[in-house]
Design a protein around this motif. Structure first.
Motif, PDB file in Angstrom:
ATOM      1  N   TYR A 154       5.921  -0.058   7.481  1.00  0.00           N
ATOM      2  CA  TYR A 154       5.136   0.512   8.576  1.00  0.00           C
ATOM      3  C   TYR A 154       3.826   1.099   8.043  1.00  0.00           C
ATOM      4  CZ  TYR A 154       3.548   4.232  11.682  1.00  0.00           C
ATOM      5  OH  TYR A 154       2.760   5.077  12.429  1.00  0.00           O
ATOM      6  N   ILE A 155       3.916   1.837   6.955  1.00  0.00           N
ATOM      7  CA  ILE A 155       2.715   2.426   6.345  1.00  0.00           C
ATOM      8  C   ILE A 155       1.757   1.336   5.894  1.00  0.00           C
ATOM      9  CG2 ILE A 155       1.854   3.749   4.367  1.00  0.00           C
ATOM     10  CD1 ILE A 155       3.071   5.506   6.496  1.00  0.00           C
ATOM     11  N   GLY A 156       2.296   0.304   5.254  1.00  0.00           N
ATOM     12  CA  GLY A 156       1.450  -0.787   4.769  1.00  0.00           C
ATOM     13  C   GLY A 156       0.749  -1.531   5.888  1.00  0.00           C
ATOM     14  N   ARG A 157       1.423  -1.693   7.026  1.00  0.00           N
ATOM     15  CA  ARG A 157       0.822  -2.401   8.163  1.00  0.00           C
ATOM     16  C   ARG A 157      -0.236  -1.565   8.865  1.00  0.00           C
ATOM     17  NH1 ARG A 157       6.237  -3.873   9.228  1.00  0.00           N
ATOM     18  NH2 ARG A 157       6.385  -2.117  10.696  1.00  0.00           N
ATOM     19  N   ASN A 158       0.000  -0.270   8.961  1.00  0.00           N
ATOM     20  CA  ASN A 158      -0.818   0.556   9.837  1.00  0.00           C
ATOM     21  C   ASN A 158      -1.770   1.518   9.120  1.00  0.00           C
ATOM     22  OD1 ASN A 158       0.393  -0.053  12.659  1.00  0.00           O
ATOM     23  ND2 ASN A 158       2.178   0.301  11.361  1.00  0.00           N
ATOM     24  N   LYS A 159      -1.635   1.641   7.823  1.00  0.00           N
ATOM     25  CA  LYS A 159      -2.514   2.527   7.062  1.00  0.00           C
ATOM     26  C   LYS A 159      -3.254   1.712   6.011  1.00  0.00           C
ATOM     27  CE  LYS A 159      -0.789   6.084   9.289  1.00  0.00           C
ATOM     28  NZ  LYS A 159      -1.576   6.854  10.275  1.00  0.00           N
ATOM     29  N   SER A 160      -4.012   2.391   5.159  1.00  0.00           N
ATOM     30  CA  SER A 160      -4.770   1.691   4.118  1.00  0.00           C
ATOM     31  C   SER A 160      -3.879   1.369   2.926  1.00  0.00           C
ATOM     32  CB  SER A 160      -5.942   2.555   3.649  1.00  0.00           C
ATOM     33  OG  SER A 160      -5.462   3.699   2.947  1.00  0.00           O
ATOM     34  N   GLN A 161      -4.371   0.491   2.065  1.00  0.00           N
ATOM     35  CA  GLN A 161      -3.639   0.139   0.851  1.00  0.00           C
ATOM     36  C   GLN A 161      -3.444   1.377  -0.022  1.00  0.00           C
ATOM     37  OE1 GLN A 161      -5.427  -3.024  -1.425  1.00  0.00           O
ATOM     38  NE2 GLN A 161      -4.123  -2.712  -3.184  1.00  0.00           N
ATOM     39  N   HIS A 162      -4.471   2.222  -0.083  1.00  0.00           N
ATOM     40  CA  HIS A 162      -4.376   3.447  -0.882  1.00  0.00           C
ATOM     41  C   HIS A 162      -3.256   4.351  -0.355  1.00  0.00           C
ATOM     42  CE1 HIS A 162      -5.587   6.990  -3.157  1.00  0.00           C
ATOM     43  NE2 HIS A 162      -5.588   7.666  -2.021  1.00  0.00           N
ATOM     44  N   THR A 163      -3.160   4.472   0.972  1.00  0.00           N
ATOM     45  CA  THR A 163      -2.115   5.311   1.565  1.00  0.00           C
ATOM     46  C   THR A 163      -0.734   4.745   1.261  1.00  0.00           C
ATOM     47  OG1 THR A 163      -3.618   5.949   3.360  1.00  0.00           O
ATOM     48  CG2 THR A 163      -1.262   6.326   3.712  1.00  0.00           C
ATOM     49  N   TYR A 164      -0.596   3.419   1.325  1.00  0.00           N
ATOM     50  CA  TYR A 164       0.699   2.809   0.982  1.00  0.00           C
ATOM     51  C   TYR A 164       1.108   3.170  -0.446  1.00  0.00           C
ATOM     52  CZ  TYR A 164       4.199  -0.519  -0.522  1.00  0.00           C
ATOM     53  OH  TYR A 164       5.336  -1.058  -1.061  1.00  0.00           O
ATOM     54  N   VAL A 165       0.186   3.005  -1.381  1.00  0.00           N
ATOM     55  CA  VAL A 165       0.497   3.271  -2.791  1.00  0.00           C
ATOM     56  C   VAL A 165       0.887   4.736  -2.984  1.00  0.00           C
ATOM     57  CG1 VAL A 165      -0.492   3.399  -5.114  1.00  0.00           C
ATOM     58  CG2 VAL A 165      -0.929   1.400  -3.678  1.00  0.00           C
ATOM     59  N   ARG A 166       0.131   5.632  -2.364  1.00  0.00           N
ATOM     60  CA  ARG A 166       0.396   7.064  -2.528  1.00  0.00           C
ATOM     61  C   ARG A 166       1.753   7.441  -1.940  1.00  0.00           C
ATOM     62  NH1 ARG A 166      -1.182  11.587   0.554  1.00  0.00           N
ATOM     63  NH2 ARG A 166      -2.451  10.291   1.929  1.00  0.00           N
ATOM     64  N   PHE A 167       2.040   6.966  -0.722  1.00  0.00           N
ATOM     65  CA  PHE A 167       3.318   7.293  -0.105  1.00  0.00           C
ATOM     66  C   PHE A 167       4.476   6.589  -0.807  1.00  0.00           C
ATOM     67  CE2 PHE A 167       2.355   9.095   4.364  1.00  0.00           C
ATOM     68  CZ  PHE A 167       1.295   9.840   3.856  1.00  0.00           C
ATOM     69  N   ARG A 168       4.259   5.349  -1.234  1.00  0.00           N
ATOM     70  CA  ARG A 168       5.304   4.630  -1.973  1.00  0.00           C
ATOM     71  C   ARG A 168       5.713   5.420  -3.222  1.00  0.00           C
ATOM     72  NH1 ARG A 168       4.499  -0.049  -5.436  1.00  0.00           N
ATOM     73  NH2 ARG A 168       2.573   1.038  -5.991  1.00  0.00           N
ATOM     74  N   ASN A 169       4.732   5.952  -3.950  1.00  0.00           N
ATOM     75  CA  ASN A 169       5.039   6.706  -5.165  1.00  0.00           C
ATOM     76  C   ASN A 169       5.908   7.925  -4.856  1.00  0.00           C
ATOM     77  OD1 ASN A 169       3.378   4.871  -6.398  1.00  0.00           O
ATOM     78  ND2 ASN A 169       1.671   6.269  -6.694  1.00  0.00           N
ATOM     79  N   ASP A 170       5.551   8.666  -3.786  1.00  0.00           N
ATOM     80  CA  ASP A 170       6.290   9.890  -3.464  1.00  0.00           C
ATOM     81  C   ASP A 170       7.679   9.603  -2.900  1.00  0.00           C
ATOM     82  OD1 ASP A 170       4.585  12.053  -4.212  1.00  0.00           O
ATOM     83  OD2 ASP A 170       3.237  11.505  -2.587  1.00  0.00           O
TER      84      ASP A 170
END
Length: 412
Positions: free
Chosen positions: A51-67
């Motif tokens: 959901y994050i990857g589809r609706n947010k930026s690539q940077h946001t995906y990476v940051r949230f994925r890490n956490d």
């Protein structure tokens, strides 16, 4: 199992969207050994990250994925309680863990999570959830994982990601409450900072050294014309690194420069929150745009509908990635630091050694404040949601006045 080496759980967004566990043998083996509820948790996190990857930026995906990955590894390997059972005290214990993780969970280098070998994605044994990095200006520093300490910004980011994850689980009717806000309120590591705020920016003199160095380098080597164009553009148009680079859903083009009925130039940028904004382009900047286009064999100024990539690769097709653009900027930062250090001393040049690409945006905006440009106009160019954001981040007039009045104090 806190001292057991953790394993990566989630690949890049593109790979996650097409993921089949049969292609990830080590990850599949790790999940198969866990209780059923842990595999279910992994599925919940996977759907959230998609959901994050589809609706947010690539940077946001990476940051949230890490956490989220760190959090799940703690749940799976340390706490062993389902996330829908966790309460405020449990989250605070997790934050304690993040402040002082086991040494085996920390590395001093960036490692990919998976590598493609013989058609399968193998888990990288060198990867760890936590990474300790030296300051940019001291890359040679020897790091000791035992002295790892996250910044306040890192902890804030952890709370943001976890709260977003729990809100998603509530929306999916998996959880019935979000313990993160209460835990954040009582977290002893989050210190409210009422100190003097400083902006990561260059001084007028440092900026002039950077620009002059870029011009000199481009005069001597035509390939550096890209570096010069990137630096002039990021500073003058207040661009974030992502706004100049090619992304999955956006490629900056020459046609994103356009003129209105009064012959004013504008640049169309795709920014945070998937918002497009038009940025004013000052006449003085057009000299650098013309110079760059001449080097590329184009007409002096862009035409309507021109599909030429703004910052393209020398070899291959398409635009540059954020990492590639960052390297171009760093080349000039390094050269400008060496030049200014030899002429003005290391103290005067130090910011050039510490600076990142984001300094260019801050420098341009701060200089606009100092020349008394209306805050509302600058805020719209920056893409801030309100002038209050610009005021909080950039306005330092009161600080300077306070510093000046403080100089009159006497010891006796």
């Amino acid at each position: 199992m806190a001292n057991t080496k953790p394993t990566p759980l989630f690949p890049t967004y593109t790979e996650l969207a097409e993921l089949s566990l049969s292609d990830y043998p080590q990850l599949r083996s790790f999940l198969d050994k866990q209780p059923t509820w842990m595999r279910q948790h992994w599925d919940w996190a996977k759907e959230y990250l998609l959901y994050i990857g589809r609706n947010k930026s690539q940077h946001t995906y990476v940051r949230f994925r890490n956490d989220i990955e760190k959090f799940l590894l703690w749940v799976f390997m340390v706490d062993k309680q389902p996330v829908d059972d966790l309460r405020k005290s449990d989250i605070l214990r997790y934050i304690d863990f993040c402040v002082a993780p086991p040494v085996k969970w920390i590395s001093t280098q960036l490692h990919d999570r998976f590598s493609l070998n013989n058609g399968y994605f193998a888990s990288n044994l060198k990867w760890t959830p936590f990474r300790q990095t030296p300051p940019k200006y001291d890359k040679e520093r020897v790091l000791d994982p035992k002295k790892y300490q996250p910044s306040l910004q890192t902890l804030e980011s952890t709370f943001v990601a976890l709260s977003s994850f729990y809100r998603h689980l509530i929306d999916e009717e998996i959880c019935f409450g979000n313990p993160i806000p209460l835990a954040k309120r009582d977290c002893k590591y989050l210190i409210k900072d009422s100190q003097v705020k400083t902006i990561s920016r260059l001084t007028e003199q440092q900026w002039q050294y950077l620009l002059d160095t870029a011009v000199e380098m481009a005069d001597n080597d035509p390939l550096v014309e890209r570096n010069l164009f990137v630096i002039a553009t990021m500073k003058t148009l207040f661009l974030r690194l992502s706004e100049l680079s090619e992304r999955q859903d956006w490629t900056p083009l020459m046609s994103h420069f356009w003129t209105d009925e009064d012959n004013n130039w504008w640049f169309k940028a795709y920014g945070k929150g998937k918002k497009i904004r038009d940025i004013t382009v000052p006449p003085g900047y057009l000299t650098f745009l013309k110079r760059y286009r001449e080097w590329r064999g184009l007409s002096p100024l862009p035409s309507k509908g021109e599909q030429t990539v703004l910052v393209e690769k020398i070899r291959g097709r398409g635009g540059l990635t954020s990492r590639q653009i960052s390297r171009l900027v760093q080349q000039v930062f390094d050269a400008a630091f060496d030049k200014m250090k030899s002429e003005q001393g290391v103290e005067a040049a130090q910011k050039l050694n510490e600076a990142t690409t984001h300094y260019l945006r801050h420098t341009g905006a701060s200089m606009e404040i100092e020349r008394d440009r209306p805050l509302k106009d600058l805020s719209e160019d920056l893409g801030h949601s309100s002038s209050a954001t610009t005021d909080t981040v950039y306005v330092q007039v009161e600080r300077k006045r306070r510093a000046a009045s403080g100089k009159d104090r006497k010891v006796q």
